[in-house]
Scaffold this motif. Structure first.
Motif, PDB file in Angstrom:
ATOM      1  N   MET A 181      31.431  48.447  46.772  1.00  0.00           N
ATOM      2  CA  MET A 181      31.785  46.894  46.837  1.00  0.00           C
ATOM      3  C   MET A 181      33.181  46.875  47.256  1.00  0.00           C
ATOM      4  N   ARG A 182      33.458  46.046  48.221  1.00  0.00           N
ATOM      5  CA  ARG A 182      34.915  45.716  48.808  1.00  0.00           C
ATOM      6  C   ARG A 182      35.386  44.303  48.413  1.00  0.00           C
ATOM      7  N   VAL A 183      36.554  44.215  47.777  1.00  0.00           N
ATOM      8  CA  VAL A 183      36.966  43.111  47.152  1.00  0.00           C
ATOM      9  C   VAL A 183      38.431  42.797  47.555  1.00  0.00           C
ATOM     10  N   ASP A 184      38.844  41.684  48.081  1.00  0.00           N
ATOM     11  CA  ASP A 184      39.882  41.239  48.617  1.00  0.00           C
ATOM     12  C   ASP A 184      40.922  41.022  47.382  1.00  0.00           C
ATOM     13  N   LEU A 185      41.698  41.922  47.208  1.00  0.00           N
ATOM     14  CA  LEU A 185      42.737  41.793  46.046  1.00  0.00           C
ATOM     15  C   LEU A 185      44.252  41.296  46.254  1.00  0.00           C
ATOM     16  N   SER A 186      44.259  40.802  47.536  1.00  0.00           N
ATOM     17  CA  SER A 186      45.573  40.347  47.944  1.00  0.00           C
ATOM     18  C   SER A 186      46.186  39.232  47.283  1.00  0.00           C
ATOM     19  N   ALA A 187      45.196  38.208  46.527  1.00  0.00           N
ATOM     20  CA  ALA A 187      45.583  37.378  45.734  1.00  0.00           C
ATOM     21  C   ALA A 187      45.825  37.691  44.070  1.00  0.00           C
ATOM     22  N   ALA A 188      45.635  38.937  44.056  1.00  0.00           N
ATOM     23  CA  ALA A 188      45.401  39.441  42.584  1.00  0.00           C
ATOM     24  C   ALA A 188      46.814  39.344  41.879  1.00  0.00           C
ATOM     25  N   SER A 189      46.938  38.947  40.588  1.00  0.00           N
ATOM     26  CA  SER A 189      47.955  38.843  39.821  1.00  0.00           C
ATOM     27  C   SER A 189      48.157  40.123  39.068  1.00  0.00           C
ATOM     28  N   TRP A 190      48.830  41.016  39.184  1.00  0.00           N
ATOM     29  CA  TRP A 190      48.896  42.377  38.508  1.00  0.00           C
ATOM     30  C   TRP A 190      49.835  42.340  37.433  1.00  0.00           C
ATOM     31  N   ARG A 191      49.292  42.824  36.347  1.00  0.00           N
ATOM     32  CA  ARG A 191      50.230  43.051  35.245  1.00  0.00           C
ATOM     33  C   ARG A 191      49.994  44.209  34.352  1.00  0.00           C
ATOM     34  N   LYS A 192      51.162  44.694  33.726  1.00  0.00           N
ATOM     35  CA  LYS A 192      51.282  45.987  32.967  1.00  0.00           C
ATOM     36  C   LYS A 192      51.150  45.599  31.371  1.00  0.00           C
ATOM     37  N   SER A 193      50.642  46.562  30.675  1.00  0.00           N
ATOM     38  CA  SER A 193      50.858  46.395  29.331  1.00  0.00           C
ATOM     39  C   SER A 193      52.358  46.221  28.831  1.00  0.00           C
ATOM     40  N   THR A 194      52.391  45.480  27.924  1.00  0.00           N
ATOM     41  CA  THR A 194      53.900  45.006  27.160  1.00  0.00           C
ATOM     42  C   THR A 194      54.161  46.426  26.704  1.00  0.00           C
ATOM     43  N   TYR A 195      53.364  47.196  26.102  1.00  0.00           N
ATOM     44  CA  TYR A 195      53.853  48.343  25.737  1.00  0.00           C
ATOM     45  C   TYR A 195      54.536  49.750  26.648  1.00  0.00           C
ATOM     46  N   SER A 196      54.310  49.285  27.795  1.00  0.00           N
ATOM     47  CA  SER A 196      54.858  50.238  28.841  1.00  0.00           C
ATOM     48  C   SER A 196      56.471  49.900  28.985  1.00  0.00           C
ATOM     49  N   ASP A 197      56.973  48.996  28.246  1.00  0.00           N
ATOM     50  CA  ASP A 197      58.694  49.148  28.104  1.00  0.00           C
ATOM     51  C   ASP A 197      59.303  49.188  29.595  1.00  0.00           C
TER      52      ASP A 197
END
Length: 68
Positions: free
Chosen positions: A1-17
């Protein structure tokens, strides 16, 4: 499956500090799938995980944290 992720809003866990070496996730791109990537390589590939499987994975991590 190919997905366009150019508009994705990426986030990390708040635990990543604010660390660089973390896993990032994007929500609702596309619906029903959770993209996961390595924050050290944001231009690299993303793993696409079915939303139900992601929820089960997160629940198992929370349960393990409670057990200690």
């Amino acid at each position: 499956m190919r997905v366009d992720l150019s508009a994705a809003s990426w986030r990390k866990s708040t635990y990543s500090d604010g660390q660089e070496a973390c896993v990032e996730v994007a929500d609702n791109i596309p619906p029903g799938v959770i993209p996961v990537r390595d924050s050290k390589n944001p231009a690299g590939p993303a793993l696409l995980v079915e939303a139900g499987a992601w929820s089960a994975f997160v629940a198992s991590l929370k349960a393990a944290a409670l057990l200690g």
